[in-house]
Design a protein around this motif. Structure first.
Motif, mmCIF file in Angstrom:
data_model
loop_
_atom_site.group_PDB
_atom_site.id
_atom_site.type_symbol
_atom_site.label_atom_id
_atom_site.label_comp_id
_atom_site.label_asym_id
_atom_site.label_seq_id
_atom_site.Cartn_x
_atom_site.Cartn_y
_atom_site.Cartn_z
ATOM 1 N N ILE A 1 -1.008 -9.433 10.857
ATOM 2 C CA ILE A 1 -1.474 -9.221 9.494
ATOM 3 C C ILE A 1 -2.997 -9.282 9.476
ATOM 4 O O ILE A 1 -3.596 -10.275 9.883
ATOM 5 N N GLU A 2 -3.624 -8.203 9.003
ATOM 6 C CA GLU A 2 -5.085 -8.122 8.944
ATOM 7 C C GLU A 2 -5.632 -8.666 7.623
ATOM 8 O O GLU A 2 -6.686 -9.293 7.590
ATOM 9 N N SER A 3 -4.906 -8.384 6.542
ATOM 10 C CA SER A 3 -5.389 -8.842 5.241
ATOM 11 C C SER A 3 -4.238 -8.935 4.252
ATOM 12 O O SER A 3 -3.186 -8.299 4.424
ATOM 13 N N ARG A 4 -4.465 -9.733 3.226
ATOM 14 C CA ARG A 4 -3.503 -9.911 2.137
ATOM 15 C C ARG A 4 -4.297 -9.917 0.846
ATOM 16 O O ARG A 4 -5.166 -10.774 0.646
ATOM 17 N N PHE B 1 -0.382 -5.865 1.895
ATOM 18 C CA PHE B 1 -0.635 -6.371 3.240
ATOM 19 C C PHE B 1 -1.089 -5.216 4.126
ATOM 20 O O PHE B 1 -0.506 -4.130 4.078
ATOM 21 N N VAL B 2 -2.102 -5.455 4.929
ATOM 22 C CA VAL B 2 -2.510 -4.504 5.966
ATOM 23 C C VAL B 2 -2.141 -5.122 7.305
ATOM 24 O O VAL B 2 -2.474 -6.283 7.583
ATOM 25 N N CYS B 3 -1.430 -4.351 8.136
ATOM 26 C CA CYS B 3 -0.934 -4.841 9.412
ATOM 27 C C CYS B 3 -1.447 -3.958 10.543
ATOM 28 O O CYS B 3 -1.436 -2.728 10.421
ATOM 29 N N VAL C 1 5.873 2.511 4.145
ATOM 30 C CA VAL C 1 4.457 2.549 4.497
ATOM 31 C C VAL C 1 3.687 3.257 3.391
ATOM 32 O O VAL C 1 4.001 4.397 3.035
ATOM 33 N N ASN C 2 2.661 2.585 2.850
ATOM 34 C CA ASN C 2 1.875 3.184 1.771
ATOM 35 C C ASN C 2 0.648 3.924 2.272
ATOM 36 O O ASN C 2 0.153 4.834 1.609
ATOM 37 N N THR D 1 -3.576 0.767 11.973
ATOM 38 C CA THR D 1 -3.218 -0.137 10.874
ATOM 39 C C THR D 1 -2.435 0.636 9.815
ATOM 40 O O THR D 1 -2.583 1.848 9.669
ATOM 41 N N PHE D 2 -1.604 -0.094 9.109
ATOM 42 C CA PHE D 2 -0.888 0.495 7.984
ATOM 43 C C PHE D 2 -0.791 -0.551 6.876
ATOM 44 O O PHE D 2 -0.971 -1.756 7.105
ATOM 45 N N SER D 3 -0.535 -0.085 5.666
ATOM 46 C CA SER D 3 -0.436 -0.999 4.529
ATOM 47 C C SER D 3 0.926 -0.872 3.863
ATOM 48 O O SER D 3 1.549 0.193 3.866
ATOM 49 N N VAL D 4 1.393 -1.992 3.327
ATOM 50 C CA VAL D 4 2.635 -2.033 2.552
ATOM 51 C C VAL D 4 2.392 -2.903 1.320
ATOM 52 O O VAL D 4 1.559 -3.814 1.347
ATOM 53 N N ASN D 5 3.088 -2.602 0.245
ATOM 54 C CA ASN D 5 3.025 -3.427 -0.954
ATOM 55 C C ASN D 5 4.319 -4.220 -1.082
ATOM 56 O O ASN D 5 5.409 -3.647 -1.023
ATOM 57 N N ILE D 6 4.181 -5.531 -1.250
ATOM 58 C CA ILE D 6 5.332 -6.416 -1.353
ATOM 59 C C ILE D 6 5.476 -6.874 -2.797
ATOM 60 O O ILE D 6 4.570 -7.516 -3.350
ATOM 61 N N VAL D 7 6.607 -6.544 -3.405
ATOM 62 C CA VAL D 7 6.848 -6.888 -4.809
ATOM 63 C C VAL D 7 7.233 -8.359 -4.914
ATOM 64 O O VAL D 7 7.613 -8.995 -3.919
#
Length: 214
Positions: free
Chosen positions: A109-112, A121-123, A148-149, A155-161
């Protein structure tokens, strides 16, 4: 086979080294193990494990030396939370995507960052897995099926509800957290088919709608 829809968050109750391997015991909490038998498969943070003992709300599984080195299971401690899912059956809704429980690599995990009511989250993935990432494609992180957003390099980003934050281990993930990754099985098969002599060509992929023509 699994769906990537987490059924419960359990906790590690015991770790017993056995000749380089590990006997891992998980207290499954709210997950009902009444129908679980020895030999059944349960995904633990996205890793398919075979139950060798079942007692009440706890099951045990043997984790090989290879699995310990190629996944995050080797870093678990007593009390560590883990995402759990029992194997897919024909009567179970496929709410996520087809997940094998075979981890392809470890991400970080790079950032939250809060993003409205969700958390973005960026992974970062190992470079060799980056080619399997696609915007609006599927990815499995610690057993959780996600969309994947965005993709940028490795790196890729996802949104967690909010529900997923509460119902999985994502609520405790921070920058630097290491996670198990499984790429979309369809992407792997397409790579194989395109790379083989006599396999799919770009023209045929365009016909099928997988890629856009020029």
């Amino acid at each position: 086979m699994f769906t990537g829809i987490i059924e419960a968050v359990g906790r590690v109750s015991a770790l017993e080294p056995r000749g380089g391997d590990l006997r891992l015991s998980i207290d499954c909490g709210a997950l009902d193990l009444a129908a679980t038998a020895i030999g059944d498969s349960i995904a633990v943070n996205g890793c398919c494990l075979t139950a060798v003992e079942v007692s009440g709300s706890t099951f045990s599984a043997d984790v090989s030396r290879e699995s310990l080195s190629l996944t995050t299971l080797g870093a678990l401690e007593r009390g560590s939370p883990v995402n759990l899912e029992r194997a897919l059956t024909l009567s179970k809704p496929l709410g996520g995507h087809l997940v094998t429980g075979h981890v392809d690599g470890i991400g970080r995990i790079e950032s939250r960052v809060d993003d409205g009511r969700s958390v973005r989250f960026v992974c970062r993935v190992p470079d060799e897995l980056a080619r399997y990432l696609a915007r609006k494609g599927s990815i499995c992180i610690d057993g959780v099926s996600l969309t994947v957003n965005g993709v940028e390099g490795s790196t890729f980003s996802v949104n967690i509800v909010p529900h997923t934050l509460e119902a999985t281990g994502f609520g405790g993930y921070r920058s630097g957290s290491r996670v198990n990754l499984e790429v979309d099985i369809v992407a792997r098969y397409l790579e194989r088919l395109v790379g083989e002599p006599g396999g799919l060509t770009r023209a045929r992929l365009e016909d099928y709608g997988f890629v856009k023509g020029h």
